[in-house]
Enzyme design. Structure first.
Site, PDB file in Angstrom:
ATOM      1  N   PRO A 283       5.300   2.324  -1.594  1.00 45.67           N
ATOM      2  CG  PRO A 283       5.974   2.303   0.407  1.00 45.67           C
ATOM      3  CD  PRO A 283       5.618   1.334  -0.563  1.00 45.67           C
ATOM      4  CB  CYS A 284       7.058   6.037  -5.015  1.00 44.71           C
ATOM      5  SG  CYS A 284       5.261   6.300  -5.700  1.00 44.71           S
ATOM      6  CG  HIS A 285       3.029   7.627  -0.333  1.00 48.84           C
ATOM      7  ND1 HIS A 285       2.812   6.460  -0.762  1.00 48.84           N
ATOM      8  CD2 HIS A 285       2.974   7.682   0.967  1.00 48.84           C
ATOM      9  CE1 HIS A 285       2.399   5.673   0.264  1.00 48.84           C
ATOM     10  NE2 HIS A 285       2.529   6.426   1.313  1.00 48.84           N
TER      11      HIS A 285
END
Length: 205
Positions: free
Chosen positions: A174-176
């Site tokens: 989850p780089c978001h």
């Protein structure tokens, strides 16, 4: 030998008497033969999601690539052919579990992914950043500076941005959830709208 979905379609089109069911059976036989002969190194398929069509690709070690349409799926497959193996085949069944978990995530019923992941496309500090990202809790965010410190290099804020921008497994890794220090979303491989969609989805759950 690289076998792609478009090539399979051309093969089936050469069989004028074959109907859709026959084409499907032929393709399954092709996949089974490739697996039996050990020449299926990368299986792929696509999935329609609230953030657009995602390309999913997996090796025997695990999920190796998730790509947004804006990354150009054909270009991503070509890159995989050069960096992982040219033996690529449209084999959707191998990605059934990935699809199931992604659908649960987008439906709001899954907060963590439980999938084997193949991180061969990330090295060094970028790999350290990716290892930290799943530790950012669902519905929470961290700044690029916080991630840099957690990854062991407090001054490498810009490098964290690069690691997120080149994350080969967005959504699943989850780089978001990494945002700017002022709380604004910042950049994202899937685009600003996709990032906001993911953050809003997690906030609503």
């Amino acid at each position: 030998m690289t076998i792609r979905d478009e090539e399979a379609r051309r093969l089936f089109a050469a069989l004028p008497e074959a109907d859709e069911d026959a084409n499907l059976r032929l393709h399954r036989r092709l996949v089974a033969a490739a697996e039996r002969d050990g020449v299926l190194d990368v299986a792929y398929r696509t999935l329609a999601t609230p953030v657009g069509e995602l390309l999913l690709a997996a090796t025997e070690q695990g999920l190796v690539r998730v790509a947004y349409a804006r990354e150009d799926h054909e270009a991503v497959l070509s890159t995989l052919a050069g960096s992982v193996s040219p033996r690529i085949l449209y084999a959707p069944d191998r990605l059934d579990e990935v699809v199931r978990q992604l659908e649960e995530y987008f439906a709001g019923s899954r907060r963590e992914f439980e999938l084997p992941l193949d991180f061969r496309l990330s090295k060094g500090f970028r790999r350290a950043v990716l290892a930290h990202l799943p530790r950012i809790g669902y519905g929470r965010t961290e700044s690029y500076a916080q991630v840099a410190s957690a990854a062991g290099s407090p001054k490498a804020v810009r490098a964290v941005g690069t690691a997120c921008a080149t994350n080969p497994l967005p959504v699943v890794v989850p780089c978001h959830r990494v945002v700017r220090s002022d709380g604004s979303p910042g950049g994202y491989v899937g685009g600003a709208e996709a990032k906001q969609t993911l953050l809003t989805l997690e906030e609503a759950a």
